[in-house]
Design a protein around this motif. Structure first.
Motif, PDB file in Angstrom:
ATOM      1  N   ARG A   1     -69.308 -10.222 -29.467  1.00 16.12           N
ATOM      2  CA  ARG A   1     -68.660 -10.683 -31.203  1.00 16.12           C
ATOM      3  C   ARG A   1     -68.981 -10.325 -32.646  1.00 16.12           C
ATOM      4  NH1 ARG A   1     -69.705 -17.359 -29.545  1.00 16.12           N
ATOM      5  NH2 ARG A   1     -67.861 -17.423 -28.272  1.00 16.12           N
ATOM      6  N   LYS A   2     -70.515 -10.111 -32.412  1.00 19.73           N
ATOM      7  CA  LYS A   2     -71.502  -8.939 -33.383  1.00 19.73           C
ATOM      8  C   LYS A   2     -70.271  -7.521 -33.869  1.00 19.73           C
ATOM      9  CE  LYS A   2     -75.411  -9.544 -33.339  1.00 19.73           C
ATOM     10  NZ  LYS A   2     -77.482  -8.499 -32.662  1.00 19.73           N
TER      11      LYS A   2
ATOM     12  N   THR B   1     -67.506  -6.325 -32.441  1.00 18.07           N
ATOM     13  CA  THR B   1     -65.757  -6.227 -32.040  1.00 18.07           C
ATOM     14  C   THR B   1     -65.445  -7.731 -32.823  1.00 18.07           C
ATOM     15  OG1 THR B   1     -65.648  -7.165 -30.647  1.00 18.07           O
ATOM     16  CG2 THR B   1     -66.503  -5.110 -30.347  1.00 18.07           C
ATOM     17  N   LYS B   2     -64.200  -7.138 -32.948  1.00 12.29           N
ATOM     18  CA  LYS B   2     -62.763  -7.878 -33.174  1.00 12.29           C
ATOM     19  C   LYS B   2     -61.874  -9.108 -32.149  1.00 12.29           C
ATOM     20  CE  LYS B   2     -62.644  -6.545 -38.468  1.00 12.29           C
ATOM     21  NZ  LYS B   2     -61.747  -5.754 -39.506  1.00 12.29           N
TER      22      LYS B   2
ATOM     23  N   ASN C   1     -61.100 -11.827 -29.859  1.00 13.40           N
ATOM     24  CA  ASN C   1     -61.421 -13.105 -29.336  1.00 13.40           C
ATOM     25  C   ASN C   1     -62.265 -13.134 -28.171  1.00 13.40           C
ATOM     26  OD1 ASN C   1     -59.333 -12.970 -31.757  1.00 13.40           O
ATOM     27  ND2 ASN C   1     -57.857 -13.019 -30.673  1.00 13.40           N
ATOM     28  N   VAL C   2     -63.488 -13.839 -28.051  1.00 14.54           N
ATOM     29  CA  VAL C   2     -63.740 -13.926 -26.636  1.00 14.54           C
ATOM     30  C   VAL C   2     -65.008 -15.384 -26.859  1.00 14.54           C
ATOM     31  CG1 VAL C   2     -66.381 -12.994 -25.987  1.00 14.54           C
ATOM     32  CG2 VAL C   2     -64.841 -11.797 -27.132  1.00 14.54           C
ATOM     33  N   THR C   3     -64.920 -15.728 -25.223  1.00 16.79           N
ATOM     34  CA  THR C   3     -65.085 -16.835 -25.707  1.00 16.79           C
ATOM     35  C   THR C   3     -65.660 -17.254 -24.630  1.00 16.79           C
ATOM     36  OG1 THR C   3     -64.578 -19.037 -25.950  1.00 16.79           O
ATOM     37  CG2 THR C   3     -62.816 -18.433 -24.807  1.00 16.79           C
TER      38      THR C   3
ATOM     39  N   VAL D   1     -71.147 -11.648 -24.454  1.00 12.99           N
ATOM     40  CA  VAL D   1     -70.239 -12.409 -25.458  1.00 12.99           C
ATOM     41  C   VAL D   1     -70.960 -12.275 -26.484  1.00 12.99           C
ATOM     42  CG1 VAL D   1     -69.555 -14.900 -26.528  1.00 12.99           C
ATOM     43  CG2 VAL D   1     -68.788 -14.565 -23.973  1.00 12.99           C
ATOM     44  N   GLN D   2     -72.221 -12.739 -27.058  1.00 15.99           N
ATOM     45  CA  GLN D   2     -72.718 -12.224 -28.113  1.00 15.99           C
ATOM     46  C   GLN D   2     -72.542 -10.763 -28.774  1.00 15.99           C
ATOM     47  OE1 GLN D   2     -77.125 -13.512 -26.909  1.00 15.99           O
ATOM     48  NE2 GLN D   2     -76.378 -15.686 -26.913  1.00 15.99           N
TER      49      GLN D   2
ATOM     50  N   THR E   1     -57.055 -13.579 -25.310  1.00 21.75           N
ATOM     51  CA  THR E   1     -57.995 -14.352 -25.499  1.00 21.75           C
ATOM     52  C   THR E   1     -59.104 -12.914 -24.115  1.00 21.75           C
ATOM     53  OG1 THR E   1     -58.083 -15.583 -24.171  1.00 21.75           O
ATOM     54  CG2 THR E   1     -57.973 -16.030 -26.197  1.00 21.75           C
TER      55      THR E   1
END
Length: 495
Positions: free
Chosen positions: A403-404, A406-407, A409-411, A399-400, A386
């Motif tokens: 996520r848009k 790449t693949k 696992n970002v949080t 983060v946004q 992560t």
């Protein structure tokens, strides 16, 4: 009194006045009792500082380009304010009555008190007897600001205060930040900005020196701020209470007596009491002239474990690498005055946190977004990893976008409720107990230095991401380490 006796007395006064004009140190000795009732103890550093100020005065009086500004770091109770802020201005008027002086302190009341004591010297019977030509104007005779009849002046201000319309031939910056408030970023920044404002209040920028007197309280206190920006144009006089590598100029170490700066005023008993009263952090700053306690402040550098890369790879097994980011982007590209982005790669093995790598970068937003995927893939990212990003500054945007685009696992990490100091203090036992282990690399020194110097270091990105890594990977989950676990860890370390 006969005419002969009167003439002899007059000549004696003239000689004394001339001695005072010729030597600031002699002047200080002569007028000590005017403002200080205690018996004087003239340790070597007093004469040294008097002589240094007198050398600088030559350039002020003759309106010559200054050779440097001066910073004096010295413990409390060393007569620094008496010498520099109270007596020196009174002596300067004996050299040139037209000199204008601005003095500053963190407190308005304190600044006024300094100026008032200097005025007490100027208006004393002895001063008027020796220097009758120096007269303070009745219409401009305040406690903190006053002028003489030859257009010389003394102006007082305080950090955050104004000094509009006033210019000086010398600026004295005496304790610009309160030692008890030096860890406050806004107050420390205010002191630095005020120092910058004082620099604009010079009659002649080439001639007017600034003399700063203070204890070291933070890596970015006024001393740190000035040293980073002026380098060789500053004469830095650093006199800790006990002899150490911080003594500057270094040859002054030879003048220390049994390892002490002033064995009368600041003997070992005084030092021991100060350590108890102030605590290690405040003592280091005020008496050792170091913003950092030896070995570290909240976290000691010796608490971190170390392991070679080969040992780490042997013990890692299949533990996934997780990444922790404190993001910022550099609007000026590569300017290290701005905050960097910090990133840390770590994993949990048994009940230990292994930090595989850590790095800081100064990047604009698009470059940062290209850097993150490159970094995590180069440091062990897989589908179980992560990327946990602090949701401050542009963290949410990172983060946004990740996520848009790449693949990965970002949080977001949880938003902190406590201050950084509180968060680090509450996690420090895990570091102290040896549960945080660094994989050896060229990043180790920067990482350990920053964490151990907090909260007195310039940057603190590593502190944030270390705390988040501890919370996520060593949080209380009920898992207890077994004897087999211990054997496996020790075996990996070659024990």
């Amino acid at each position: 009194m006969s005419l002969v006796e009167a003439e002899i007395l007059k000549m004696a006064r003239a000689v004394q006045a001339d001695e005072c004009k010729q030597s600031f140190y002699y002047f200080m000795q002569t007028f000590w009792s005017v403002i200080i009732p205690e018996e004087p103890v003239f340790n070597w550093h007093i004469e040294y500082l008097c002589n240094e100020l007198q050398k600088l005065s030559y350039y002020i009086v003759n309106r010559l380009p200054k050779p440097y500004d001066v910073i004096i770091n010295i413990p409390p109770g060393s007569t620094k304010t008496t010498l520099v802020t109270i007596m020196w201005p009174a002596w300067l008027w004996t050299q040139d009555q037209t000199i204008r002086i601005i003095s500053n302190s963190y407190s308005g009341d304190l600044s006024i008190e300094h100026a008032s004591k200097s005025k007490d010297i100027i208006t004393s019977d002895l001063y008027r007897l020796l220097f009758p030509e120096i007269i303070i104007r009745r219409d401009k005779s305040g406690k903190g600001s006053y002028e003489n009849t030859k257009k010389g002046a003394r102006y007082s201000t305080s950090t955050g205060g104004t000094i509009t319309g006033k210019h000086a031939h010398v600026i004295i910056n005496d304790d610009p930040v309160n030692p008890k408030q030096a860890e406050s970023d806004p107050l420390r920044l205010q002191a630095n900005e005020h120092t910058k404002t004082l620099s604009s209040r010079k009659v002649d920028k080439k001639n007017t020196p600034m003399v700063t007197i203070m204890q070291r309280l933070h890596d970015d206190d006024v001393t740190g701020y000035l040293l980073k920006r002026k380098g060789e144009k500053i004469k830095h006089i650093c006199l800790p209470a006990e002899v150490s590598s911080r003594v500057n100029p270094p040859e002054l170490k030879e003048r220390y007596i049994d390892g002490l700066l002033d064995p009368i005023r600041i003997d070992r008993e005084v030092i021991a009491e100060a350590k108890v009263d102030l605590g290690s952090r405040q003592f280091a700053g005020q008496y050792e002239q170091s913003p950092v306690v030896e070995g570290g402040n909240i976290v000691k550098s010796s608490w971190f474990g170390h392991i070679s890369l080969a040992q780490f790879l042997a013990v890692r097994g299949g533990a996934p690498i997780h990444f922790f980011l404190d993001t910022a982007y550099d609007e000026k590209k590569q300017k290290t005055d701005n905050d960097p982005s910090g990133i840390l790669a770590a994993c949990r093995i048994q009940n230990y946190l292994f930090i595989y790598h850590a790095q800081k970068v100064w990047k604009e937003f698009p470059d940062l977004m290209r850097f993150i995927p490159e970094y995590v893939r180069a440091h062990g990212y897989d589908d179980r990893s992560t990327i946990r990003i602090e949701p401050k500054a542009n963290g949410k945007s990172v983060v946004q976008q990740a996520r848009k685009a790449t693949k990965l696992n970002v949080t977001e990490t949880p938003s902190p409720a406590d201050s950084k100091s509180v968060r680090l203090k509450t996690r420090s036992p895990k570091i102290e107990c040896g549960r945080v282990i660094l994989v050896e690399g060229d990043w180790n020194e920067e990482f350990v230095t920053e964490v151990s110097q907090f909260p007195a270091a310039t940057h603190d990105e590593y502190v944030d991401i270390l705390v988040y890594a501890i919370d996520y990977l060593l949080g209380d989950d009920g898992n207890e380490i077994t004897d087999d676990d211990i054997k496996e860890i020790l075996s990996a370390f070659g024990c």
